[in-house]
Enzyme design. Structure first.
Site, PDB file in Angstrom:
ATOM      1  N   GLU A   3       0.963  -1.173  -0.036  1.00  0.00           N
ATOM      2  CA  GLU A   3      -0.293  -0.110   0.078  1.00  0.00           C
ATOM      3  C   GLU A   3       0.392   1.322   0.091  1.00  0.00           C
ATOM      4  OE1 GLU A   3      -2.695   3.583   0.904  1.00  0.00           O
ATOM      5  OE2 GLU A   3      -2.921   1.298  -0.338  1.00  0.00           O
ATOM      6  N   ARG A  31     -17.639   3.123   6.163  1.00  0.00           N
ATOM      7  CA  ARG A  31     -16.909   2.228   4.419  1.00  0.00           C
ATOM      8  C   ARG A  31     -15.562   2.060   6.125  1.00  0.00           C
ATOM      9  NH1 ARG A  31     -15.261   2.588  -0.403  1.00  0.00           N
ATOM     10  NH2 ARG A  31     -17.112   3.990  -0.623  1.00  0.00           N
ATOM     11  N   TYR A  76     -29.166   7.115   4.947  1.00  0.00           N
ATOM     12  CA  TYR A  76     -29.529   6.093   5.819  1.00  0.00           C
ATOM     13  C   TYR A  76     -28.218   6.461   7.123  1.00  0.00           C
ATOM     14  CZ  TYR A  76     -25.100   5.003   3.320  1.00  0.00           C
ATOM     15  OH  TYR A  76     -23.750   4.858   2.378  1.00  0.00           O
ATOM     16  N   ASP A 133     -11.481  -1.412  -8.656  1.00  0.00           N
ATOM     17  CA  ASP A 133     -11.621   0.013  -9.548  1.00  0.00           C
ATOM     18  C   ASP A 133     -10.517   0.044 -10.560  1.00  0.00           C
ATOM     19  OD1 ASP A 133     -14.350   1.124  -7.988  1.00  0.00           O
ATOM     20  OD2 ASP A 133     -12.751   2.234  -6.698  1.00  0.00           O
TER      21      ASP A 133
END
Length: 406
Positions: A37, A112, A226, A303
């Site tokens: 990463e 998330r 939400y 993605d």
């Protein structure tokens, strides 16, 4: 046949949701994983996300569904409202017999960072996964039997049997391998964030307590609301098309435009705008589908393979589907090139269909005038247990392929 020794060494590039899920799936298939990463530490930015039953199934197969459900909310309904009139257009019942018999896995909404944290914890606990931060991939050199990754921060190279490129929308590896240029800007921008439910009053408090996912559809704009994190936070996302977009400028999609675009909305929507986070705006991008996900011993995922607009709430869901499908392929096939070809063959058409239809649903959501009238009239005839239009989206690749996971 199931994988035998010795296991492959797979490098995963990218420590987001797709990369962590891929690392976990590959390790659970019996292989060794090194995940790199570029950031100095793992983390996710953003707010809430929706996990349709195809994502819940993937999380179950990855062994993290229980951890995610510990903080997620299972909304009772998906509701579409008219952002101008304030009237309900249609709704789907997410807890009734029609839903549970058809999908069997829950529809969840979560923060998330909570999903990312659950996947990260599972990767850290797995003995076959090595996590490395501060590694920005600059090049990938493939030989007949290996792939060598080069990094900006060090002269050290990482050698692996194969590489999974899960480095996101602006994937460096996709740029090297596919060469299809920059992502496509939709001219839409989002402002998003979550705020404590405890301080809410009025309509906001009532919506939060209902636990429903509410989409307020309006002309060239919409608002999504939400609850997340056990109902303690209320997630809001305001999206609108900018009239000031130019590709060579960042001066578009501003707060002033946000207020201008939502000025004609009903009182409930306008009252929600001041409570939406303004510290960052998110331009919305996607790409046209491509066929070439696989480049020898390197494969695209999430993605990096199929970035999509968020109108079907499937970005994270499709990355999770990718991960479990890749894990299954690497469980059955020890040759990485054949495994990658099998994975891509199962995933390409489905992901491309969702990419394309996400654009179309955005157009439907943002209709004005007679288009909006016809949309509302058509959708209002649906019953709360009519899932025919969304069933193909919520039924995952994994459900169509027998699992060999013990």
């Amino acid at each position: 046949m199931p994988v035998t020794t010795p296991p492959l060494h797979i490098a995963v590039v990218g420590g987001g949701i797709g990369g962590l899920a891929a690392a976990l799936a590959v390790a659970r298939a019996g292989h060794r994983v090194t995940l790199v990463e570029r950031a100095a530490r793992f983390g996710e930015i953003g707010a809430g996300l929706q996990l349709a039953p195809n994502a819940s199934l993937a999380l179950e197969e990855l062994g993290v569904l229980d951890a995610v459900q510990g903080s997620a909310v299972a909304p009772p309904r998906l509701v579409m409202m008219d952002a101008v009139s304030g009237e309900q257009i249609t709704a789907l019942d997410l807890r009734g017999a029609a839903y549970t018999s058809r999908f069997r896995h829950p529809y969840l909404v979560t923060h998330r960072t909570d999903l990312h944290g659950a996947l990260l914890a599972a990767c850290r606990e797995h003995p076959q996964i090595d996590l490395r931060t501060g590694h920005t991939v600059t090049d990938a050199v493939e030989t007949a039997a290996e792939v060598h990754l080069a990094f900006a921060e060090t002269a050290e190279r990482l050698t692996a049997d194969a590489v999974v490129a899960a480095d996101g929308l602006h994937s460096r590896l996709r740029r090297i391998l596919v060469g299809d240029g920059d992502p496509v800007c939709s001219r839409y921008v989002a402002f998003r964030g979550a705020l404590p439910v405890s301080g809410m009053t009025g309509a906001m408090s009532r919506h939060a307590s209902s636990e429903a996912v509410i989409v307020w559809a309006g002309p060239r704009m919409h608002l999504v609301q939400y609850p997340v994190r056990r109902g303690e936070l209320y997630n809001q996302v305001a999206v609108f098309e900018s009239d000031r977009y130019t590709p060579d400028s960042d001066d578009w999609g501003t707060e002033a435009e946000l207020e201008e675009r939502f000025a004609g909305a009903c009182g409930t929507v306008r009252d929600a705008l001041p409570l939406i986070a303004r510290d960052r705006r998110w331009p919305l991008f996607d790409r046209l589908p491509v066929h070439d996900w696989v480049h020898g011993r390197i494969v695209l995922l999430g993605d990096a393979a199929h970035p999509m607009l968020q109108y079907l709430a499937q970005g994270a869901c499709q990355a999770l589907e990718d991960a479990v499908t890749l894990g299954r392929a690497l469980r059955e096939e020890t040759d990485p090139e054949r495994a990658f070809a099998s994975y891509a063959g199962l995933r390409r058409e489905r992901a491309a269909g969702i990419q394309t239809n996400a654009r179309r649903f955005g157009e439907i959501c943002h209709l004005d005038g007679m288009g909006a009238v016809l949309r509302n009239r058509l959708l209002s005839t649906r019953t709360p247990d009519d899932f025919d239009d969304v069933s193909w989206v919520w039924t995952s690749t994994a459900e169509r392929v027998p699992s060999t996971t013990p």
